[in-house]
Design an enzyme around this catalytic site. Structure first.
Site, short mmCIF file in Angstrom:
data_model
loop_
_atom_site.label_atom_id
_atom_site.label_comp_id
_atom_site.label_asym_id
_atom_site.label_seq_id
_atom_site.Cartn_x
_atom_site.Cartn_y
_atom_site.Cartn_z
N HIS A 162 39.73 29.84 33.01
CA HIS A 162 40.51 31.03 33.42
C HIS A 162 42.00 30.78 33.33
O HIS A 162 42.79 31.71 33.36
CB HIS A 162 40.13 31.42 34.85
N ASP A 371 50.80 31.99 33.26
CA ASP A 371 49.59 32.50 33.90
C ASP A 371 48.52 32.68 32.84
O ASP A 371 48.82 33.19 31.75
CB ASP A 371 49.91 33.87 34.55
P1 ADP Z 1 45.20 34.08 40.30
O1 ADP Z 1 43.84 33.97 39.67
O2 ADP Z 1 46.13 33.02 39.83
O3 ADP Z 1 45.18 34.17 41.77
P2 ADP Z 1 45.33 36.87 39.30
O4 ADP Z 1 46.48 37.81 39.27
O5 ADP Z 1 44.59 36.77 38.02
O6 ADP Z 1 45.88 35.45 39.80
O7 ADP Z 1 44.28 37.33 40.39
C1 ADP Z 1 44.67 37.56 41.72
C2 ADP Z 1 43.60 38.41 42.39
O8 ADP Z 1 43.77 38.27 43.80
C3 ADP Z 1 43.72 39.88 42.08
O9 ADP Z 1 42.44 40.45 41.95
C4 ADP Z 1 44.45 40.44 43.30
O10 ADP Z 1 44.13 41.78 43.60
C5 ADP Z 1 43.96 39.54 44.40
N1 ADP Z 1 44.99 39.42 45.45
C6 ADP Z 1 46.24 38.93 45.34
N2 ADP Z 1 46.89 39.03 46.52
C7 ADP Z 1 46.05 39.59 47.37
C8 ADP Z 1 46.13 39.95 48.75
N3 ADP Z 1 47.24 39.76 49.48
N4 ADP Z 1 45.05 40.51 49.32
C9 ADP Z 1 43.91 40.69 48.59
N5 ADP Z 1 43.78 40.38 47.31
C10 ADP Z 1 44.83 39.83 46.70
O1 F6P Z 2 42.70 31.55 38.35
C1 F6P Z 2 42.71 30.24 38.75
C2 F6P Z 2 42.13 30.04 40.13
O2 F6P Z 2 42.00 28.69 40.48
C3 F6P Z 2 40.77 30.66 40.24
O3 F6P Z 2 39.74 29.78 39.92
C4 F6P Z 2 40.77 31.14 41.64
O4 F6P Z 2 40.14 32.38 41.71
C5 F6P Z 2 42.23 31.37 41.99
O5 F6P Z 2 42.96 30.61 41.11
C6 F6P Z 2 42.50 31.09 43.46
O6 F6P Z 2 42.55 29.71 43.71
P1 F6P Z 2 41.79 28.94 44.86
O7 F6P Z 2 40.33 29.02 44.57
O8 F6P Z 2 42.33 27.56 44.78
O9 F6P Z 2 42.13 29.63 46.14
#
Ligand code: ADP
Ligand code: F6P
Length: 471
Positions: A162, A371
């Site tokens: 991912h 990202d």
């Molecule tokens: P990462 O995988 O690095 O966390 P992404 O943007 O791909 O980044 O995914 C983040 C996910 O987490 C999204 O589905 C977003 O809606 C969710 N998310 C981020 N911040 C919050 C929050 N404060 N409360 C609930 N969900 C959140």
């Molecule tokens: O997108 C990368 C990732 O490590 C995912 O595997 C995971 O959903 C997200 O970031 C949040 O990270 P963690 O599982 O360390 O809270």
């Protein structure tokens, strides 16, 4: 333990840490892209999800959730420290994200990485029925495909990363680079977010292991062919659009704007508190725009949602301290009583609240330094059922390749970031709408179901998995 024909293996289980006293348990939409991506897919599929339930100690017995079986893998305190916080998030994570923070190397972390990957492989081998399809997720488990193939050569194994896969110069820093590559090559199909990542992988496999490789196929020692390719992950855009169109969400968005003091424009950012997300750079750009008088607190507000993440890892603690100090400084310098320059929120929100936030945002600032994809950018687009709203998007997010109509910026370029933010704030409404319409069209076609279909059909060539999943 019952066996399944589809097994997803990921570091985390998608359920709440605490199971209710009546044994009931709900899908947890933890802040994180992986659960967001897989949740809509598996909700109604007879599959098993192998993962860690959070916490340390013996693995809890968990009930099925929406028909999906939960197989928890136990982690000790040492595993958590050395595998999850150590090798996964303080060695691999920074290397895979352009080394924007310094990666750390410790031999003890590598031992834990091997040990935990072995445990995941064994748990998976126990729950997969003969000939099952197994889909291993992300950088925490790169050795699982190889270990699992040794245990169960009958399985069809997929691996999907991912996060970005780095260029050879960076990956070559890893002391155990050969083992990591060999682990991934245990899969029949290795999927990445972008074609460049598949290219990096092919180059490394040739350089480090001496195997003949193209950007599509790698011939491995035991006469197997491992296929590789790009499968950009997505979201359930129809679900997010339907949520954002709900009357209570529209009303909540109206209320939010009122509670924010009824500004002309709202800028929103939603991130995990992670140094890859460019939060500090964005705050600096915003602060300089306030200082230069380009934006005024009464007219424009910034809502920064930054949910804490990986809180025991030193670099994350330092980041949180720095972000909070900077938010305090900016509010102290530019805010007024009842009118902060930045509304700073660290809570996890439910999906409806997130949808309301997206609907209230005139500008959504998604400016990571690097990202893999960034699903927040896609969620914003899906939520804008009114075709309105400007997406300010980093060129270094995987999503930029699919959403070129966004206002694209280089977050390393402070002046460029400021200009991009101003351009999004001052854009002609017709331009904003034309861009949003184009992005929505792209997302409608390339949603999470299309992603899963394309990955699983490539993995299960000629098999009946998709028919069984209703695909
Ligand atoms: P990462 O995988 O690095 O966390 P992404 O943007 O791909 O980044 O995914 C983040 C996910 O987490 C999204 O589905 C977003 O809606 C969710 N998310 C981020 N911040 C919050 C929050 N404060 N409360 C609930 N969900 C959140
Ligand atoms: O997108 C990368 C990732 O490590 C995912 O595997 C995971 O959903 C997200 O970031 C949040 O990270 P963690 O599982 O360390 O809270």
């Amino acid at each position: 333990m019952r066996e399944s024909s589809l097994v997803v293996v990921a570091n985390r289980l998608p359920i709440d840490d605490s199971v209710a006293p009546d044994g009931a348990c709900e899908w947890r939409r933890t802040p994180g892209g992986l659960v967001s991506a897989l949740h809509p897919l598996l909700r109604h599929t007879p599959a098993t999800w192998v993962g860690w339930a959070g916490g340390t100690g013996p693995a809890p017995d968990l009930p099925d959730v929406d028909g999906v079986r939960m197989r928890s893998v136990p982690l000790t305190g040492d595993d958590l420290r050395d595998h999850y916080e150590g090798f996964a998030n303080a060695t691999l994570w920074p290397i895979y994200h352009d080394a924007v923070e310094q990666p750390e190397h410790h031999r003890r972390w590598w031992d834990a990485y091997q040990r935990v990957n072995q445990r995941f492989a064994e748990a998976t081998a126990q729950v997969a029925e003969a000939g099952a399809v197994v889909w291993v997720q992300d950088y925490h488990l790169q050795l699982v495909p190889g270990l699992l193939r040794d245990l169960r050569p009958d399985l069809r194994i997929g691996f999907f990363l991912h996060v970005p896969f780095p260029p050879p110069e960076l990956f070559m820093q890893l002391p155990r680079r050969a083992e990591l590559l060999r682990g991934m090559l245990g899969a029949d199909l290795v999927g990445f977010q972008r074609a460049q990542a598949a290219h990096n992988f092919a180059q490394l496999v040739t350089k480090v292991l001496g195997l003949p490789a193209t950007d599509r196929r790698i011939a491995v020692d035991d006469d197997r062919i491992v296929r590789i390719g790009a499968f950009p992950v997505s979201i359930d855009s129809a679900e997010m659009s339907a949520l954002a169109a709900r009357a209570d969400v529209v009303e909540r968005a109206r209320r939010l704007r009122h509670d924010l003091g009824g500004p002309d424009q709202v800028i929103l950012s939603v991130d995990r508190m992670d140094y890859t997300k460019g939060i500090e750079q964005r705050l600096k750009a915003y602060s300089e725009l306030l200082e230069g008088g380009h934006v005024k607190v009464r007219d424009t507000v910034l809502v920064q949602v930054a949910v804490p993440s990986r809180e025991r890892v030193g670099q994350y603690q330092i980041l949180r301290d720095r972000v909070e100090r900077e938010v305090g400084r900016i509010n102290g310098e530019f805010g007024r009583v009842g009118e902060p320059a930045i509304h700073y929120l660290t809570q996890p929100f439910d999906r409806a609240e997130l949808a309301a936030l997206y609907r209230v945002a005139d500008v959504m600032a998604v400016t990571p330094l690097r990202d893999g994809m960034n699903l927040v950018a896609k969620e914003y687009v899906a939520a804008r059922v009114d075709d309105d709203g400007a997406l300010l998007l980093s060129e270094f997010a995987g999503a930029a390749a699919e959403l070129p109509q966004a206002y694209l910026v280089n977050p390393h370029d402070l002046e460029g970031l400021k200009q991009g933010l101003l351009a999004a704030l001052r854009a002609e409404p017709a331009d904003v709408r034309a861009r949003m319409r184009a992005m929505r069209e792209q997302l409608r076609e390339h949603d999470i179901h299309a992603w899963a279909r394309s990955y699983l059909s490539a993995l299960d060539q000629g098999g009946s998995l998709l028919t069984r999943l209703g695909g």
